[in-house]
Design a protein around this motif. Sequence first.
Motif, short mmCIF file in Angstrom:
data_model
loop_
_atom_site.label_atom_id
_atom_site.label_comp_id
_atom_site.label_asym_id
_atom_site.label_seq_id
_atom_site.Cartn_x
_atom_site.Cartn_y
_atom_site.Cartn_z
N LEU A 129 0.50 -1.17 -0.40
CA LEU A 129 0.32 0.10 0.31
C LEU A 129 0.85 1.13 -0.14
N ILE A 130 1.54 0.99 0.80
CA ILE A 130 2.68 2.41 0.69
C ILE A 130 3.31 2.55 -0.25
N ALA A 131 3.85 1.17 -0.86
CA ALA A 131 5.00 1.88 -2.19
C ALA A 131 3.56 2.04 -3.24
N MET A 132 2.08 1.76 -3.32
CA MET A 132 1.44 2.21 -4.41
C MET A 132 1.26 3.86 -4.40
N PHE A 133 0.43 4.41 -2.65
CA PHE A 133 0.76 6.00 -2.77
C PHE A 133 1.84 6.88 -2.12
N PHE A 134 2.73 5.79 -2.02
CA PHE A 134 4.47 7.09 -1.21
C PHE A 134 4.27 8.49 -1.89
N HIS A 135 4.71 8.06 -3.15
CA HIS A 135 4.74 9.54 -4.26
C HIS A 135 3.06 11.13 -4.00
N GLN A 136 2.20 10.27 -3.18
CA GLN A 136 1.54 10.90 -3.22
C GLN A 136 1.11 11.82 -2.07
N PHE A 137 2.66 11.08 -0.73
CA PHE A 137 2.41 11.96 0.51
C PHE A 137 3.62 11.65 0.92
N LYS A 138 5.14 11.84 0.20
CA LYS A 138 6.28 11.37 0.43
C LYS A 138 6.35 13.19 0.76
N ASP A 139 5.77 14.16 0.66
CA ASP A 139 6.77 15.70 0.61
C ASP A 139 5.58 16.65 1.75
N ASN A 140 4.51 15.14 2.31
CA ASN A 140 3.73 16.26 3.21
C ASN A 140 4.47 16.38 4.49
N THR A 141 4.43 17.56 5.31
CA THR A 141 4.90 17.85 6.73
C THR A 141 4.14 17.08 7.42
N VAL A 142 2.70 17.26 7.28
CA VAL A 142 2.17 16.14 8.58
C VAL A 142 2.52 14.65 8.54
N VAL A 143 2.61 14.18 7.49
CA VAL A 143 3.32 12.42 7.69
C VAL A 143 4.87 12.16 8.17
N ALA A 144 5.62 13.33 7.15
CA ALA A 144 7.48 13.60 7.31
C ALA A 144 7.00 13.70 9.59
N ALA A 145 5.98 14.86 9.90
CA ALA A 145 6.56 14.80 11.56
C ALA A 145 5.61 13.31 12.27
N ILE A 146 5.01 12.69 11.54
CA ILE A 146 4.45 12.03 12.36
C ILE A 146 5.57 10.76 13.07
N PHE A 147 6.22 10.45 11.45
CA PHE A 147 7.18 9.50 11.61
C PHE A 147 8.34 9.66 12.57
N ARG A 148 8.88 11.50 12.77
CA ARG A 148 9.56 12.14 13.34
C ARG A 148 9.34 11.74 14.90
N GLY A 149 7.64 11.66 15.04
CA GLY A 149 7.12 11.11 16.38
C GLY A 149 7.36 9.57 16.91
N ILE A 150 7.17 8.90 15.55
CA ILE A 150 7.39 7.33 15.60
C ILE A 150 8.68 7.11 16.16
N ARG A 151 9.71 7.37 15.33
CA ARG A 151 11.46 6.68 15.72
C ARG A 151 11.68 6.60 17.18
N PRO A 152 10.85 7.98 18.46
CA PRO A 152 11.95 7.48 20.11
C PRO A 152 10.37 6.85 20.36
N ALA A 153 9.53 6.41 19.88
CA ALA A 153 8.53 5.34 20.55
C ALA A 153 9.68 4.26 20.30
#
Length: 178
Positions: A92-116
């Motif tokens: 699913l990510i591969a199918m839709f990655f191009h649509q949200f790869k530069d999204n700042t919200v998604v980038a912030a979510i991943f920055r929050g997930i890393r410490p967890a």
Amino acid sequence: MYHSLFKTFFRIGLFTLGGGYAMIPIIESEVVDKHHWIEKKDFLDIVAISQSCPGALAINMSAYIGYKLKKVPGAVVTSFATALPSFLVILLIAMFFHQFKDNTVVAAIFRGIRPAVVALIAVPTFKLAKDACITLNNCWIPIGCALAIYLFGISPIIIILLAGICGYVYGQYIKPTE
């Protein structure tokens, strides 16, 4: 039983972030505490064996548990069930990655997930240390092994082989008889 194995290991694969080490407490909770498929004392051995084999830890553990319960068909079911959710998510990510790869919200979510994810890996590490009877007297062994790998680039395979040899020698010749 195959249905129960599939459902349990699919759920484990579906709700675990952080890879194999983060899955250890969830697998233990399911197979030891909830279903009583594996004895608690055997679980630590399963983790050690799974870490010693090439491949993904969670898949190795799933295969070992499935094999222990239902031989080869059980290993196939549990391995497939553990891997399937990750495969579907990545697809699913591969199918839709191009649509949200530069999204700042998604980038912030991943920055929050890393410490967890770091915490998800740290908790089973400390739990495994406790289950393996790591104390202040022998904590130098895993610390030394980790430093040898990290600082000096010694292969984990060499560390595992040396630790196995040392454990054998200790158990056969050094450990005082009770």
